[in-house]
Motif scaffolding. Structure first.
Motif, PDB file in Angstrom:
ATOM      1  N   UNK A 201      -4.767  10.650  -8.237  1.00  7.73           N
ATOM      2  CA  UNK A 201      -5.293  11.458  -7.136  1.00  7.73           C
ATOM      3  C   UNK A 201      -5.533  10.615  -5.887  1.00  7.73           C
ATOM      4  N   UNK A 202      -5.528   9.285  -6.033  1.00 10.33           N
ATOM      5  CA  UNK A 202      -5.729   8.392  -4.893  1.00 10.33           C
ATOM      6  C   UNK A 202      -4.431   7.759  -4.417  1.00 10.33           C
ATOM      7  N   UNK A 203      -3.321   8.043  -5.065  1.00 11.74           N
ATOM      8  CA  UNK A 203      -2.061   7.415  -4.709  1.00 11.74           C
ATOM      9  C   UNK A 203      -1.442   8.021  -3.461  1.00 11.74           C
ATOM     10  N   UNK A 204      -1.159   7.181  -2.451  1.00 14.39           N
ATOM     11  CA  UNK A 204      -0.470   7.601  -1.229  1.00 14.39           C
ATOM     12  C   UNK A 204       0.408   6.442  -0.768  1.00 14.39           C
ATOM     13  N   UNK A 205       1.668   6.738  -0.507  1.00 17.57           N
ATOM     14  CA  UNK A 205       2.595   5.658  -0.193  1.00 17.57           C
ATOM     15  C   UNK A 205       2.217   4.908   1.073  1.00 17.57           C
ATOM     16  N   UNK A 206       1.579   5.582   2.033  1.00 14.61           N
ATOM     17  CA  UNK A 206       1.222   4.905   3.275  1.00 14.61           C
ATOM     18  C   UNK A 206      -0.016   4.022   3.118  1.00 14.61           C
ATOM     19  N   UNK A 207      -0.738   4.192   2.002  1.00 12.73           N
ATOM     20  CA  UNK A 207      -1.955   3.418   1.763  1.00 12.73           C
ATOM     21  C   UNK A 207      -1.731   2.353   0.698  1.00 12.73           C
ATOM     22  N   UNK A 208      -1.132   2.746  -0.428  1.00 20.30           N
ATOM     23  CA  UNK A 208      -0.907   1.821  -1.543  1.00 20.30           C
ATOM     24  C   UNK A 208       0.462   2.116  -2.147  1.00 20.30           C
ATOM     25  N   UNK A 209       1.526   1.643  -1.515  1.00 19.45           N
ATOM     26  CA  UNK A 209       2.881   1.976  -1.976  1.00 19.45           C
ATOM     27  C   UNK A 209       3.189   1.494  -3.379  1.00 19.45           C
ATOM     28  N   UNK A 210       2.458   0.497  -3.857  1.00 12.92           N
ATOM     29  CA  UNK A 210       2.707  -0.037  -5.200  1.00 12.92           C
ATOM     30  C   UNK A 210       2.050   0.764  -6.302  1.00 12.92           C
ATOM     31  N   UNK A 211       1.379   1.850  -5.974  1.00 14.52           N
ATOM     32  CA  UNK A 211       0.740   2.677  -6.994  1.00 14.52           C
ATOM     33  C   UNK A 211      -0.681   2.247  -7.285  1.00 14.52           C
ATOM     34  N   UNK A 212      -1.232   2.756  -8.368  1.00 13.26           N
ATOM     35  CA  UNK A 212      -2.652   2.550  -8.665  1.00 13.26           C
ATOM     36  C   UNK A 212      -2.895   1.487  -9.730  1.00 13.26           C
ATOM     37  N   UNK A 213      -2.043   1.388 -10.741  1.00  9.83           N
ATOM     38  CA  UNK A 213      -2.067   0.267 -11.670  1.00  9.83           C
ATOM     39  C   UNK A 213      -3.362   0.019 -12.407  1.00  9.83           C
ATOM     40  N   UNK A 214      -3.999   1.078 -12.921  1.00  8.47           N
ATOM     41  CA  UNK A 214      -5.269   0.934 -13.640  1.00  8.47           C
ATOM     42  C   UNK A 214      -6.309   0.232 -12.760  1.00  8.47           C
ATOM     43  N   UNK A 215      -6.546   0.800 -11.600  1.00  5.57           N
ATOM     44  CA  UNK A 215      -7.429   0.175 -10.616  1.00  5.57           C
ATOM     45  C   UNK A 215      -8.848  -0.007 -11.131  1.00  5.57           C
ATOM     46  N   UNK A 216      -9.389   0.995 -11.836  1.00  6.68           N
ATOM     47  CA  UNK A 216     -10.771   0.889 -12.312  1.00  6.68           C
ATOM     48  C   UNK A 216     -10.937  -0.288 -13.259  1.00  6.68           C
ATOM     49  N   UNK A 217      -9.954  -0.497 -14.121  1.00 12.89           N
ATOM     50  CA  UNK A 217     -10.007  -1.618 -15.065  1.00 12.89           C
ATOM     51  C   UNK A 217      -9.873  -2.945 -14.333  1.00 12.89           C
ATOM     52  N   UNK A 218      -8.970  -3.002 -13.380  1.00 11.09           N
ATOM     53  CA  UNK A 218      -8.740  -4.247 -12.644  1.00 11.09           C
ATOM     54  C   UNK A 218      -9.951  -4.613 -11.790  1.00 11.09           C
ATOM     55  N   UNK A 219     -10.491  -3.642 -11.072  1.00  6.23           N
ATOM     56  CA  UNK A 219     -11.613  -3.910 -10.183  1.00  6.23           C
ATOM     57  C   UNK A 219     -12.874  -4.246 -10.970  1.00  6.23           C
ATOM     58  N   UNK A 220     -12.989  -3.695 -12.174  1.00 11.91           N
ATOM     59  CA  UNK A 220     -14.179  -3.982 -12.988  1.00 11.91           C
ATOM     60  C   UNK A 220     -14.365  -5.478 -13.204  1.00 11.91           C
ATOM     61  N   UNK A 221     -13.280  -6.241 -13.221  1.00 11.60           N
ATOM     62  CA  UNK A 221     -13.396  -7.689 -13.399  1.00 11.60           C
ATOM     63  C   UNK A 221     -14.194  -8.364 -12.308  1.00 11.60           C
TER      64      UNK A 221
END
Length: 436
Positions: free
Chosen positions: A291-311
């Motif tokens: 629901x947060x994916x937008x090519x003009x903002x993050x063209x590489x996709x979301x990639x399990x952002x919550x898990x990655x940022x939790x670090x």
């Protein structure tokens, strides 16, 4: 069309056929279900329509039990349409039971790529033209993710809108999934600390539960596995008005009394199962970050952002907290890869979810230029201490959408529309009409 009567309401079933891919209108079709609600005696009145867009993603529309919640206030002025967004409820549901018919995980991911806000809005336009009329506009009420959909609606199909009411659902127009979670974890921590200040005895009980699960995860009645991380995810409820109290009552019944060693009670495990299972709304997990994916903002996709940022927030590492004296923190509205191994409703969709997490070049969901020249009246409730939607993002968006008025309040949490007895809706209606 089936018609049913409940105290204070008359309900009519509607089913519509829409393209799976609105870019290919002659291709595969899916069914969309919606329930019309009107006050008794007003069935034949010429009332303006109010389309309700539920939170989520993946949440079906409410099933009314008579004139309850915000409906009585809405029915004073409107004929309400409760929409099951595509993939939810009775609208071509998407789950572990139905998705295998699409083919392998890649085919399932391609299919679900059409289940975001942009497709939902196009569904709404097909329904509006068929139900209300090509030249008739309708009003929209968007709760949480439904508010995100409403902003997409204003971006790409504002010609169908008479007015828009939003509760707890103004998204960051240029926020990536990483941005969302970097802002979310501090809010979640704040909610945890407020809970433990309210119920200080929970600190030790939660530590005991996590210590027990760290040594041996527990089996849930529905076949799921309760790990320390899964237990932490019960913090999702901390964002609702009574969530802290509900969590406390759950925690206080965690252990069987009078045992020589700690044993988790059946009643606790059964209740935990109800809170953790995604059987009723699998798309919430599968599509949440999309629901947060937008090519003009993050063209590489979301990639399990919550898990990655939790670090970047080690205070949420449960096992690390056990080494000291600090309370174990619950998490919140965050989706993690391990959920697709511990929950039987999600495990068959693990590869599909992985492909969606890797998917690149999601179409943009918002048009800031169009929003800046918006002519549709909009009123939005922003909950000052909202755990699910960042207040700063909401306020920034409010400043960029022309013709939008805000009501910032700390009287309610994210579920204010549902629990306020119509007061939140009443204020927004009066705001959008210029009465206040």
């Amino acid at each position: 069309m089936a018609v049913h009567r409940q105290p204070g309401t008359v309900l009519t079933d509607h089913t519509f056929t829409v393209p799976l891919d609105h870019g290919a209108p002659d291709g595969e079709q899916i069914e969309i279900y919606a329930r019309e609600v009107v006050a008794p005696g007003r069935e034949h009145d010429r009332l303006p329509w109010l389309l309700y867009l539920q939170g989520g993603p993946g949440g079906r529309s409410p099933r009314p039990l008579g004139a309850d919640g915000w409906l009585p206030r809405a029915l004073q002025d409107y004929r309400v349409l409760l929409l099951d967004q595509r993939g939810t409820g009775r609208s071509s549901p998407a789950s572990r039971q139905t998705l295998p018919a699409r083919g392998d995980a890649a085919a399932q991911a391609d299919y679900l790529a059409h289940f975001r806000a942009d497709s939902i809005v196009r569904d709404c336009e097909v329904i509006r033209r068929g139900l209300v009329g090509e030249d008739e506009r309708w009003s929209v009420l968007g709760q949480s993710f439904g508010g995100f959909c409403a902003i997409t609606y204003l971006s790409f199909a504002a010609e169908g809108l008479r007015e828009v009411l939003i509760t707890g659902g103004l998204p960051g127009l240029r926020s990536s999934a990483d941005d969302v979670y970097r802002a979310a974890y501090p809010r979640i921590e704040h909610k945890n600390l407020a809970h433990y200040e309210r119920y200080p005895d929970d600190i030790q009980v939660v530590r005991e539960i996590v210590r027990l699960l760290d040594g041996s995860e527990a089996a849930l009645p529905g076949g799921g596995r309760l790990t320390p991380e899964a237990f932490q995810s019960l913090g999702l409820m901390l964002g609702s008005g009574n969530g802290s109290h509900t969590l406390h009552y759950l925690i206080e019944d965690a252990f069987v009394p009078g045992q020589s060693r700690p044993v988790l009670s059946d009643s606790f495990l059964s209740e935990v199962q109800g809170h953790l299972s995604f059987a009723g709304n699998p798309l919430y997990a599968v599509l949440h970050e999309a629901t947060y994916g937008q090519r003009s903002v993050s063209p590489d996709g979301t990639g399990w952002a919550a898990e990655r940022v939790r670090g970047s927030f080690p205070q949420f590492e449960a096992r690390g907290r056990l080494a000291g004296e600090e309370p174990v923190l619950f998490t919140g509205e965050t989706i993690h890869p391990w959920m697709f191994t511990t929950d039987p409703a999600l495990s068959p969709l693990r590869e599909t979810a992985e492909l969606l997490a890797r998917r690149e070049q999601w179409p943009d969901l918002y048009d800031p230029a169009q929003l800046a020249r918006n002519e549709v009246p909009v009123a939005a409730a922003i909950y000052h201490d909202d755990m699910y939607v960042d207040t700063a993002d909401s306020l920034a968006t409010a400043r960029t959408v022309r013709n939008l008025r805000t009501w910032v309040t700390d009287e309610y949490e994210h579920d204010g529309l549902r629990v306020s007895g119509g007061q939140v809706l009443d204020r927004l209606v009066r705001m959008v009409r210029g009465e206040i």
